[in-house]
Design a protein around this motif. Structure first.
Motif, PDB file in Angstrom:
ATOM      1  N   LEU A 109      -2.150  10.482  -1.414  1.00  0.00           N
ATOM      2  CA  LEU A 109      -2.047   9.726  -0.218  1.00  0.00           C
ATOM      3  C   LEU A 109      -1.503   8.428  -0.804  1.00  0.00           C
ATOM      4  O   LEU A 109      -0.606   7.821   0.076  1.00  0.00           O
ATOM      5  CB  LEU A 109      -3.429   9.675   0.595  1.00  0.00           C
ATOM      6  CG  LEU A 109      -3.367   8.954   1.713  1.00  0.00           C
ATOM      7  CD1 LEU A 109      -2.220   9.234   2.757  1.00  0.00           C
ATOM      8  CD2 LEU A 109      -4.863   8.723   2.537  1.00  0.00           C
ATOM      9  N   MET A 110      -2.009   7.869  -1.718  1.00  0.00           N
ATOM     10  CA  MET A 110      -1.330   6.507  -1.899  1.00  0.00           C
ATOM     11  C   MET A 110       0.088   6.433  -2.423  1.00  0.00           C
ATOM     12  O   MET A 110       0.796   5.644  -2.070  1.00  0.00           O
ATOM     13  CB  MET A 110      -2.336   6.272  -3.323  1.00  0.00           C
ATOM     14  CG  MET A 110      -3.657   5.465  -3.311  1.00  0.00           C
ATOM     15  SD  MET A 110      -3.823   4.161  -2.163  1.00  0.00           S
ATOM     16  CE  MET A 110      -5.448   3.410  -2.759  1.00  0.00           C
ATOM     17  N   GLN A 111       0.313   7.736  -3.107  1.00  0.00           N
ATOM     18  CA  GLN A 111       1.799   7.828  -3.333  1.00  0.00           C
ATOM     19  C   GLN A 111       2.800   7.983  -2.247  1.00  0.00           C
ATOM     20  O   GLN A 111       3.592   7.187  -1.970  1.00  0.00           O
ATOM     21  CB  GLN A 111       2.156   8.770  -4.333  1.00  0.00           C
ATOM     22  CG  GLN A 111       1.505   8.753  -5.949  1.00  0.00           C
ATOM     23  CD  GLN A 111       1.668  10.231  -6.817  1.00  0.00           C
ATOM     24  OE1 GLN A 111       1.927  11.197  -6.205  1.00  0.00           O
ATOM     25  NE2 GLN A 111       1.676   9.957  -7.858  1.00  0.00           N
ATOM     26  N   LEU A 112       2.088   8.502  -1.224  1.00  0.00           N
ATOM     27  CA  LEU A 112       2.800   8.837   0.187  1.00  0.00           C
ATOM     28  C   LEU A 112       2.930   7.326   0.810  1.00  0.00           C
ATOM     29  O   LEU A 112       3.922   7.081   1.330  1.00  0.00           O
ATOM     30  CB  LEU A 112       1.904   9.852   0.934  1.00  0.00           C
ATOM     31  CG  LEU A 112       2.580  10.050   2.322  1.00  0.00           C
ATOM     32  CD1 LEU A 112       4.035  10.467   2.333  1.00  0.00           C
ATOM     33  CD2 LEU A 112       1.580  11.155   3.171  1.00  0.00           C
ATOM     34  N   LEU A 113       1.854   6.757   0.980  1.00  0.00           N
ATOM     35  CA  LEU A 113       1.705   5.386   1.510  1.00  0.00           C
ATOM     36  C   LEU A 113       2.633   4.435   1.060  1.00  0.00           C
ATOM     37  O   LEU A 113       3.377   3.675   1.481  1.00  0.00           O
ATOM     38  CB  LEU A 113       0.224   4.782   1.432  1.00  0.00           C
ATOM     39  CG  LEU A 113      -0.546   5.633   2.214  1.00  0.00           C
ATOM     40  CD1 LEU A 113      -2.092   5.024   2.103  1.00  0.00           C
ATOM     41  CD2 LEU A 113      -0.380   5.406   3.954  1.00  0.00           C
ATOM     42  N   GLY A 114       2.908   4.518  -0.363  1.00  0.00           N
ATOM     43  CA  GLY A 114       3.736   3.498  -1.030  1.00  0.00           C
ATOM     44  C   GLY A 114       5.202   3.816  -0.850  1.00  0.00           C
ATOM     45  O   GLY A 114       5.914   3.167  -0.587  1.00  0.00           O
ATOM     46  N   LYS A 115       5.473   5.013  -0.551  1.00  0.00           N
ATOM     47  CA  LYS A 115       6.861   5.358  -0.053  1.00  0.00           C
ATOM     48  C   LYS A 115       7.268   5.247   1.273  1.00  0.00           C
ATOM     49  O   LYS A 115       8.541   5.016   1.851  1.00  0.00           O
ATOM     50  CB  LYS A 115       7.110   7.066  -0.313  1.00  0.00           C
ATOM     51  CG  LYS A 115       7.112   7.386  -2.041  1.00  0.00           C
ATOM     52  CD  LYS A 115       7.307   8.693  -2.172  1.00  0.00           C
ATOM     53  CE  LYS A 115       7.346   8.935  -3.629  1.00  0.00           C
ATOM     54  NZ  LYS A 115       7.495  10.435  -4.058  1.00  0.00           N
ATOM     55  N   LEU A 116       6.296   5.591   2.276  1.00  0.00           N
ATOM     56  CA  LEU A 116       6.410   5.395   3.673  1.00  0.00           C
ATOM     57  C   LEU A 116       6.248   3.886   4.047  1.00  0.00           C
ATOM     58  O   LEU A 116       7.176   3.334   4.980  1.00  0.00           O
ATOM     59  CB  LEU A 116       5.420   6.120   4.540  1.00  0.00           C
ATOM     60  CG  LEU A 116       5.080   7.569   4.328  1.00  0.00           C
ATOM     61  CD1 LEU A 116       3.924   8.026   5.155  1.00  0.00           C
ATOM     62  CD2 LEU A 116       6.403   8.298   5.029  1.00  0.00           C
ATOM     63  N   GLU A 117       5.351   3.148   3.365  1.00  0.00           N
ATOM     64  CA  GLU A 117       5.343   1.675   3.792  1.00  0.00           C
ATOM     65  C   GLU A 117       5.077   0.943   2.483  1.00  0.00           C
ATOM     66  O   GLU A 117       4.205   0.382   1.896  1.00  0.00           O
ATOM     67  CB  GLU A 117       3.957   1.388   4.521  1.00  0.00           C
ATOM     68  CG  GLU A 117       3.859   2.362   5.837  1.00  0.00           C
ATOM     69  CD  GLU A 117       4.533   1.497   6.926  1.00  0.00           C
ATOM     70  OE1 GLU A 117       5.159   0.393   6.825  1.00  0.00           O
ATOM     71  OE2 GLU A 117       4.546   2.088   8.084  1.00  0.00           O
TER      72      GLU A 117
END
Length: 228
Positions: A109-117
């Motif tokens: 989730l942290m990796q996804l958040l870093g890419k999305l936002e």
């Protein structure tokens, strides 16, 4: 408990709670698999009792309590508190499997958040690695300005939905029975959120020995469909 959400808030929380969120939640049964194999859980009533017990006494309450604290830390840019609660939650895990599951989902989730936002990266970096899933979820809700009640309801609903889905495969159960169970848990989910919101730091705790034993037994289960 009344919750007010804008359209953007509503869509954001739907995305976070979606089974399609690529964090690998579908790969975990939290010990449910061994409980089905050894005959502790054999039907819908057994599964209902297990889920209710976890919501009332289990470690999911601990996750939710830490979400409240991480949410407020993220909102106020209290990076030290954010990191401290992540370390605290890691230390509170009873078994290696439960810890690894939360770390894997948190990392995803942290990796996804870093890419999305990309603007969220200072908060992500402040937590460091490994990150618990509950911490990452709290950061996402704080950043997207989702109120804490909706955040907790979404987290608990997602947790219950994942375990019911696992139960449907393992027991097995019909899809309709699973949806009836999820619907029936709604009042308890709401009550749990109300209780979590008034918990003091010293109240953070759980009676989790059943889950701990199941998790340890699952680690050495001969044939497994789930990772934990």
């Amino acid at each position: 408990m009344e919750i007010t959400l804008t359209h953007n808030n509503f869509l954001a929380i739907l995305q976070l709670a979606s089974p399609a969120l690529p964090v690998g939640a579908y790969g975990y049964s939290e010990g449910l698999e061994i409980l089905v194999e050894n005959g502790t859980i054999t039907n819908i009533e057994d599964l209902k009792h297990w889920l209710k017990s976890e919501l009332i006494y289990g470690s999911i309450r601990l996750d939710a309590g830490v979400i409240v604290r991480a949410f407020h830390a993220a909102k106020t840019d209290d990076l030290k508190a954010l990191k401290r609660w992540n370390l605290w939650l890691s230390a509170a895990r009873d078994t290696e499997e439960l810890r690894a599951a939360n770390w894997q989902m948190g990392r995803s989730l942290m990796q996804l958040l870093g890419k999305l936002e990309p603007e969220i990266l200072p908060l992500v970096n402040a937590v460091g690695y490994p990150s618990n899933y509950a911490i990452a979820f709290a950061i996402a809700c704080a950043y997207w300005d989702i109120n804490i009640q909706a955040c907790l309801l979404a987290y608990l609903h997602s947790w219950a939905n994942n375990l019911i889905t696992a139960g449907i495969k393992l027991i097995p159960l019909g899809q309709t029975a699973g949806q009836e169970l999820l619907l029936g848990l709604q009042p308890l989910l709401t009550t749990t959120v109300e209780e979590i919101l008034i918990m003091e730091d010293d109240d953070l705790g759980c009676c989790n020995w059943g889950l701990s034993l199941a998790s340890m037994q699952h680690e050495i289960q001969y044939t497994r469909l789930f990772r934990s």
